[in-house]
Write an enzyme that holds these catalytic residues in place. Structure first.
Site, PDB file in Angstrom:
ATOM      1  N   TYR A  24       7.935   1.982  -7.575  1.00 20.27           N
ATOM      2  CA  TYR A  24       7.311   0.656  -7.624  1.00 20.27           C
ATOM      3  C   TYR A  24       6.921   0.281  -9.060  1.00 20.27           C
ATOM      4  O   TYR A  24       7.087  -0.871  -9.465  1.00 20.27           O
ATOM      5  CB  TYR A  24       6.082   0.603  -6.704  1.00 20.27           C
ATOM      6  CG  TYR A  24       6.412   0.853  -5.245  1.00 20.27           C
ATOM      7  CD1 TYR A  24       7.502   0.229  -4.637  1.00 20.27           C
ATOM      8  CD2 TYR A  24       5.638   1.707  -4.468  1.00 20.27           C
ATOM      9  CE1 TYR A  24       7.810   0.467  -3.304  1.00 20.27           C
ATOM     10  CE2 TYR A  24       5.935   1.933  -3.132  1.00 20.27           C
ATOM     11  CZ  TYR A  24       7.025   1.325  -2.557  1.00 20.27           C
ATOM     12  OH  TYR A  24       7.325   1.559  -1.244  1.00 20.27           O
ATOM     13  N   GLU A  65       0.859  -1.195   0.000  1.00 20.30           N
ATOM     14  CA  GLU A  65       0.000   0.000   0.000  1.00 20.30           C
ATOM     15  C   GLU A  65       0.886   1.232   0.000  1.00 20.30           C
ATOM     16  O   GLU A  65       1.937   1.238   0.641  1.00 20.30           O
ATOM     17  CB  GLU A  65      -0.886   0.057   1.245  1.00 20.30           C
ATOM     18  CG  GLU A  65      -2.028  -0.916   1.267  1.00 20.30           C
ATOM     19  CD  GLU A  65      -1.673  -2.190   2.010  1.00 20.30           C
ATOM     20  OE1 GLU A  65      -0.718  -2.151   2.821  1.00 20.30           O
ATOM     21  OE2 GLU A  65      -2.313  -3.229   1.778  1.00 20.30           O
TER      22      GLU A  65
HETATM   23  C1  LIG Z   1      10.397   6.377  -1.577  1.00 16.15           C
HETATM   24  C2  LIG Z   1      11.861   6.199  -1.148  1.00 16.15           C
HETATM   25  C3  LIG Z   1      11.994   4.907  -0.343  1.00 16.15           C
HETATM   26  C4  LIG Z   1      12.738   6.114  -2.414  1.00 16.15           C
HETATM   27  O1  LIG Z   1      14.085   5.863  -2.019  1.00 16.15           O
HETATM   28  P1  LIG Z   1      15.326   6.268  -2.955  1.00 16.15           P
HETATM   29  O2  LIG Z   1      16.510   5.506  -2.483  1.00 16.15           O
HETATM   30  O3  LIG Z   1      15.437   7.739  -3.018  1.00 16.15           O
HETATM   31  O4  LIG Z   1      14.846   5.703  -4.383  1.00 16.15           O
HETATM   32  P2  LIG Z   1      15.777   5.441  -5.670  1.00 16.15           P
HETATM   33  O5  LIG Z   1      16.942   6.364  -5.663  1.00 16.15           O
HETATM   34  O6  LIG Z   1      16.051   3.982  -5.746  1.00 16.15           O
HETATM   35  O7  LIG Z   1      14.754   5.875  -6.828  1.00 16.15           O
HETATM   36  C5  LIG Z   1      14.577   5.104  -7.997  1.00 16.15           C
HETATM   37  C6  LIG Z   1      13.586   5.799  -8.904  1.00 16.15           C
HETATM   38  O8  LIG Z   1      12.316   5.938  -8.255  1.00 16.15           O
HETATM   39  C7  LIG Z   1      11.725   7.205  -8.619  1.00 16.15           C
HETATM   40  N1  LIG Z   1      11.707   8.114  -7.464  1.00 16.15           N
HETATM   41  C8  LIG Z   1      12.174   7.847  -6.216  1.00 16.15           C
HETATM   42  N2  LIG Z   1      11.945   8.906  -5.398  1.00 16.15           N
HETATM   43  C9  LIG Z   1      11.312   9.836  -6.155  1.00 16.15           C
HETATM   44  C10 LIG Z   1      10.823  11.140  -5.873  1.00 16.15           C
HETATM   45  N3  LIG Z   1      10.904  11.687  -4.662  1.00 16.15           N
HETATM   46  N4  LIG Z   1      10.228  11.815  -6.894  1.00 16.15           N
HETATM   47  C11 LIG Z   1      10.114  11.281  -8.114  1.00 16.15           C
HETATM   48  N5  LIG Z   1      10.577  10.046  -8.462  1.00 16.15           N
HETATM   49  C12 LIG Z   1      11.166   9.333  -7.477  1.00 16.15           C
HETATM   50  C13 LIG Z   1      12.630   7.792  -9.687  1.00 16.15           C
HETATM   51  O9  LIG Z   1      12.182   7.268 -10.930  1.00 16.15           O
HETATM   52  C14 LIG Z   1      13.973   7.203  -9.292  1.00 16.15           C
HETATM   53  O10 LIG Z   1      14.881   7.152 -10.369  1.00 16.15           O
HETATM   54  P3  LIG Z   1      15.792   8.472 -10.709  1.00 16.15           P
HETATM   55  O11 LIG Z   1      16.369   8.958  -9.408  1.00 16.15           O
HETATM   56  O12 LIG Z   1      16.823   7.906 -11.656  1.00 16.15           O
HETATM   57  O13 LIG Z   1      14.850   9.441 -11.334  1.00 16.15           O
HETATM   58  C15 LIG Z   1      12.356   7.427  -0.304  1.00 16.15           C
HETATM   59  O14 LIG Z   1      12.001   8.615  -0.982  1.00 16.15           O
HETATM   60  C16 LIG Z   1      11.768   7.475   1.093  1.00 16.15           C
HETATM   61  O15 LIG Z   1      12.332   6.916   2.043  1.00 16.15           O
HETATM   62  N6  LIG Z   1      10.614   8.182   1.225  1.00 16.15           N
HETATM   63  C17 LIG Z   1       9.962   8.279   2.540  1.00 16.15           C
HETATM   64  C18 LIG Z   1       9.364   6.960   2.948  1.00 16.15           C
HETATM   65  C19 LIG Z   1       8.379   6.432   1.915  1.00 16.15           C
HETATM   66  O16 LIG Z   1       7.570   7.155   1.352  1.00 16.15           O
HETATM   67  N7  LIG Z   1       8.446   5.098   1.686  1.00 16.15           N
HETATM   68  C20 LIG Z   1       7.548   4.413   0.781  1.00 16.15           C
HETATM   69  C21 LIG Z   1       6.309   4.060   1.518  1.00 16.15           C
HETATM   70  S1  LIG Z   1       5.158   3.133   0.486  1.00 16.15           S
END
Ligand SMILES: CC(C)(COP(=O)(O)OP(=O)(O)OC[C@H]1O[C@@H](n2cnc3c(N)ncnc32)[C@H](O)[C@@H]1OP(=O)(O)O)[C@@H](O)C(=O)NCCC(=O)NCCS
Length: 163
Positions: free
Chosen positions: A121, A109
């Site tokens: 995702y 979710e």
């Molecule tokens: C969501 C989260 C886990 C992503 O972690 P991350 O290590 O930054 O993700 P990645 O670097 O592997 O991202 C891979 C791709 O996902 C997408 N993406 C990830 N974060 C994004 C953002 N904030 N905005 C837009 N695209 C995003 C992009 O396509 C990215 O590729 P790019 O950087 O080459 O454009 C991180 O932002 C986080 O911890 N957020 C807060 C907690 C959360 O929301 N968790 C998910 C709950 S369902």
């Protein structure tokens, strides 16, 4: 701080000793953070997949995945705010997919407003398959229910439970 290269990401099993750092990241990542007890419970389940991402010897992110019968449920994934967009969540999800059967069904979710996570995702073949109305109690936000199955990888929802 200069961003470390993606090659410096190590993914390993999450342990109880990691939990103080996990809780610190969790509190910065979510408005409704999991408690320490919730992480302890997930780590105690023998069938789950709990992973740590380590960058320069520091915990940079984590992922909690539980197994319910034949379905894997991604329960939690978060990355240190200062280390985002460096492929850490991608590395964690890639490891999960290496650990489960190629025909596995995975679900999660995600908040409707969390466009970055939804994009992440989708890049792994997860597709939106439903909505849980007002799922998040802190602000009444809807959850998007996403699935990654053999069918979603073919572009349909044919084998997604409940659709
Ligand atoms: C969501 C989260 C886990 C992503 O972690 P991350 O290590 O930054 O993700 P990645 O670097 O592997 O991202 C891979 C791709 O996902 C997408 N993406 C990830 N974060 C994004 C953002 N904030 N905005 C837009 N695209 C995003 C992009 O396509 C990215 O590729 P790019 O950087 O080459 O454009 C991180 O932002 C986080 O911890 N957020 C807060 C907690 C959360 O929301 N968790 C998910 C709950 S369902």
């Amino acid at each position: 701080m200069t961003a470390p290269p993606a090659a410096a990401i190590e993914v390993r099993r999450l342990t109880y000793a990691d939990l103080p750092e996990v809780v610190a990241i969790e509190r910065r990542a979510f408005t409704s953070a999991w408690s320490l007890a919730m992480f302890v419970l997930e780590l105690s389940k023998p069938s789950g997949i709990c992973l740590a991402a380590v960058v320069e010897r520091e915990l940079a992110g984590y992922l909690i995945c539980s197994r319910y019968d034949t379905v894997w449920h991604i329960m939690n994934v978060a990355v240190d705010p200062e280390l985002r967009r460096r492929g850490i969540a991608t590395a964690l999800l890639s490891h999960v997919l290496e650990r489960v059967h190629q025909d596995a069904q995975l679900t999660l979710e995600v908040r409707r407003s969390n466009a970055g996570a939804i994009t992440l995702y989708e890049s792994f073949g997860f597709r939106s398959a439903g909505v849980r109305r007002r799922y998040y109690q802190d602000n009444g936000e809807d959850a998007i229910v996403m699935w990654r199955t053999p069918a979603t990888l073919r572009g349909t929802l044919d084998d997604v439970p409940g659709t």
